[in-house]
Motif scaffolding. Structure first.
Motif, PDB file in Angstrom:
ATOM      1  N   CYS A   1       0.852  -1.194   0.000  1.00  0.00           N
ATOM      2  CA  CYS A   1       0.000   0.000   0.000  1.00  0.00           C
ATOM      3  C   CYS A   1       0.879   1.232   0.000  1.00  0.00           C
ATOM      4  O   CYS A   1       2.070   1.159   0.276  1.00  0.00           O
ATOM      5  CB  CYS A   1      -0.944  -0.001   1.186  1.00  0.00           C
TER       6      CYS A   1
ATOM      7  N   CYS B   1       0.536   4.149   1.821  1.00  0.00           N
ATOM      8  CA  CYS B   1       0.515   5.126   2.919  1.00  0.00           C
ATOM      9  C   CYS B   1       1.762   5.138   3.784  1.00  0.00           C
ATOM     10  O   CYS B   1       2.011   6.090   4.509  1.00  0.00           O
ATOM     11  CB  CYS B   1      -0.723   4.923   3.791  1.00  0.00           C
TER      12      CYS B   1
ATOM     13  N   CYS C   1      -3.028   0.979   8.540  1.00  0.00           N
ATOM     14  CA  CYS C   1      -3.217   1.344   7.147  1.00  0.00           C
ATOM     15  C   CYS C   1      -4.705   1.561   6.872  1.00  0.00           C
ATOM     16  O   CYS C   1      -5.541   0.752   7.233  1.00  0.00           O
ATOM     17  CB  CYS C   1      -2.652   0.253   6.246  1.00  0.00           C
TER      18      CYS C   1
ATOM     19  N   CYS D   1      -5.597   2.499   3.615  1.00  0.00           N
ATOM     20  CA  CYS D   1      -5.690   2.525   2.151  1.00  0.00           C
ATOM     21  C   CYS D   1      -6.851   1.632   1.695  1.00  0.00           C
ATOM     22  O   CYS D   1      -7.030   0.536   2.228  1.00  0.00           O
ATOM     23  CB  CYS D   1      -4.412   2.016   1.517  1.00  0.00           C
TER      24      CYS D   1
HETATM   25 ZN   LIG Z   1      -1.799   1.798   3.586  1.00  0.00          ZN
END
Ligand SMILES: [Zn+2]
Length: 499
Positions: free
Chosen positions: A345, A347, A355, A357
């Protein structure tokens, strides 16, 4: 939370005690080093960060600021800096460090390297009231008879962590060269945390010269896999070692320790490396050449520029890299087993639970990995560690033997052990297969599920699996497994699974 460690450093061959303070700040996981010269700061940061990650220790959450009380330390500060970084996150207790000083340089893989003038430093540490001195195992003899001082020899960062957690003071190994042995930094504790699938993938990569993609959830240690592959690879021959050290000499790197010069090189490629560093020039070899006969770890693949990824294409395809300039063109060897790592991901969270996302964001991020590269990577790994040790996990020594035997089998069959990028002769490779396995592969090509190139890669992978297991040839199960492994990888990258 704050932590304090002390290093005995040298200032014009006079020993001085320098404090290293660690504070934890808010922000994305990062390490900042203050108080040292810019070059030393940068190098310390890179070595400490890599050593912590490669030792299987969890990376601190937030920004770790390390501040030295004077600018004198050089690479001898690494061990004190790494200790401060793991202390500040409360990963280990500080109790044993109250009257302890530390000296030692770290290798990127977490091994502790020797430093000069350990005896002078040990005398200064005792005079300053320290009762313990943590030293590189190879230097232990120099410090062992200083009155009032107990030396704690360590050959890797995990040795230090085990001692801080209350383990026995490691026996002094004055003549030890264990820091260079492939098994040295794998304590039984660190080994037991590896997932059997990651160990199997590493053995396949080491035996068959395959490239690997490791897609990791936030918080997964991404450098364990390349380190494992390297540990499973055999020592270089004298001729190979000479070739490798020539490239490193041309790049202006110091010659490896005599005990290490036969180990395959391990080279990282990071998103902030420039195209000049990666591609190299006529006068300076690029990173894939420096990793020739070893392992090239390409970290955070989706963060790399398309131009840099493109530089790696010939290295992936045929194990070479071309240099062109006004002065002429040259082809250089670049036969490294490559391990591409990617977070799943965008982020940058330290832990998967943090997370936020969406699945679509994660799919878009992973789609930055070009399709052509996926067609040239054979192994796909998700998890490298397990919460509970698996009792069926074979030992590192037996895995190394399996890898060596598999390479011997391939050698006696093809006339050469498989190297990254080596062509496979399709006709020869299917000659030994049962008819139903060949049909399975040819059906997949005919129905457009795979290209002939992919089929050849699948065949190579199937042969490595059979060689590792000591079977005479791959069967239909190997072919099905390699095909489903590939389609599973593509599916997961397009549609990441919810966490
Ligand atoms: Zn993430």
């Amino acid at each position: 939370m704050e932590a304090l460690t002390r290093v005995v450093t040298l200032d014009d061959s006079r020993a001085r005690i320098v404090d290293i303070r660690a504070d934890l700040g808010v922000g994305d996981a990062a390490l900042r080093v203050h108080g040292l010269s810019p070059t030393v700061s940068r190098e310390t940061r890179d070595r400490v960060r890599a050593a912590i990650r490669n030792s299987g220790l969890s990376w601190p959450e937030g920004v770790v600021h390390l501040t030295a009380s004077s600018a004198h330390p050089r690479s001898d500060v690494d061990l004190a800096a790494a200790a401060a970084a793991v202390l500040v996150t409360e990963a280990v207790p500080a109790r044993r460090l109250t009257a302890t000083a530390l000296i030692g340089e770290l290798g990127l893989d977490g091994t502790v390297r020797p430093v000069p003038d350990v005896r002078t430093r040990a005398i200064a540490a005792a005079a300053a009231g320290f009762t313990h001195l943590v030293v590189p195992a190879t230097n232990a003899a120099e410090a062992c008879d200083v009155p009032g001082l107990t030396t704690v020899p360590v050959s890797c960062l995990n040795d230090l962590v085990n001692w801080l957690r209350g383990g026995l003071t490691p026996a002094q190994r004055p003549e030890s060269r264990e820091g260079a042995s492939p098994t040295a930094s794998w304590t039984p504790e660190a080994w037991a945390r590896l997932s059997p699938t990651a160990v199997r993938a590493a053995a396949i990569a080491a035996a068959g010269g395959h490239h690997t993609l490791h897609v990791a959830a936030p918080g997964t240690p991404t450098l364990l896999l390349p380190r494992l592959i390297r540990a499973l690879m055999a020592d270089l021959t004298d001729t190979e070692a000479l070739e490798v050290s020539t490239w490193h000499f041309l790049a202006g790197e110091p010659a490896p320790d005599r005990s290490e010069h036969l180990r395959p090189p391990g080279v990282p490629l990071l998103p902030d490396d420039t195209i000049a560093t990666v591609a190299g020039s006529l006068s300076r070899p690029g990173l894939p050449t420096l990793a020739h006969r070893g392992v090239l770890t390409v970290e955070d693949l989706p963060e790399l520029s398309a131009r840099i990824v493109e530089v790696l294409r010939p290295a992936l395809e045929n194990g070479t890299i071309g240099i062109t300039s006004a002065a002429g063109a040259q082809s250089r060897p670049a036969g490294a087993r490559m391990v591409f790592t990617a977070r799943d991901c965008i982020c940058g969270s330290v832990r998967a639970e943090k997370c936020r996302c969406s699945l679509a964001q994660r799919a878009r991020y992973l789609a930055r990995i070009p399709q052509w590269l996926l067609d040239r990577v054979d192994l796909f790994v998700r998890e490298v560690t397990v919460a509970e040790p698996d009792p069926s996990l074979p030992s590192l020594e037996s895995m190394r033997e399996d890898v060596a035997r598999a390479r011997e089998r391939a050698h006696s069959r093809w006339g050469a052990a498989p190297e990254p990028g080596a062509e496979i002769d399709y006709t020869k490779a299917i000659a030994g297969l049962p008819a139903n396995a060949v049909r399975e592969l040819e059906d997949a090509i005919r129905h457009g599920r795979i290209t002939p190139r992919t089929a050849a890669r699948c065949l190579r992978l199937a042969w490595t699996r059979a060689d590792l297991d000591g079977r005479a040839h791959p069967d239909i199960a190997d072919i099905r497994l390699t095909l489903s492994h590939r389609s599973g990888m593509l599916r997961l990258l397009r549609n990441p699974a919810p966490r």
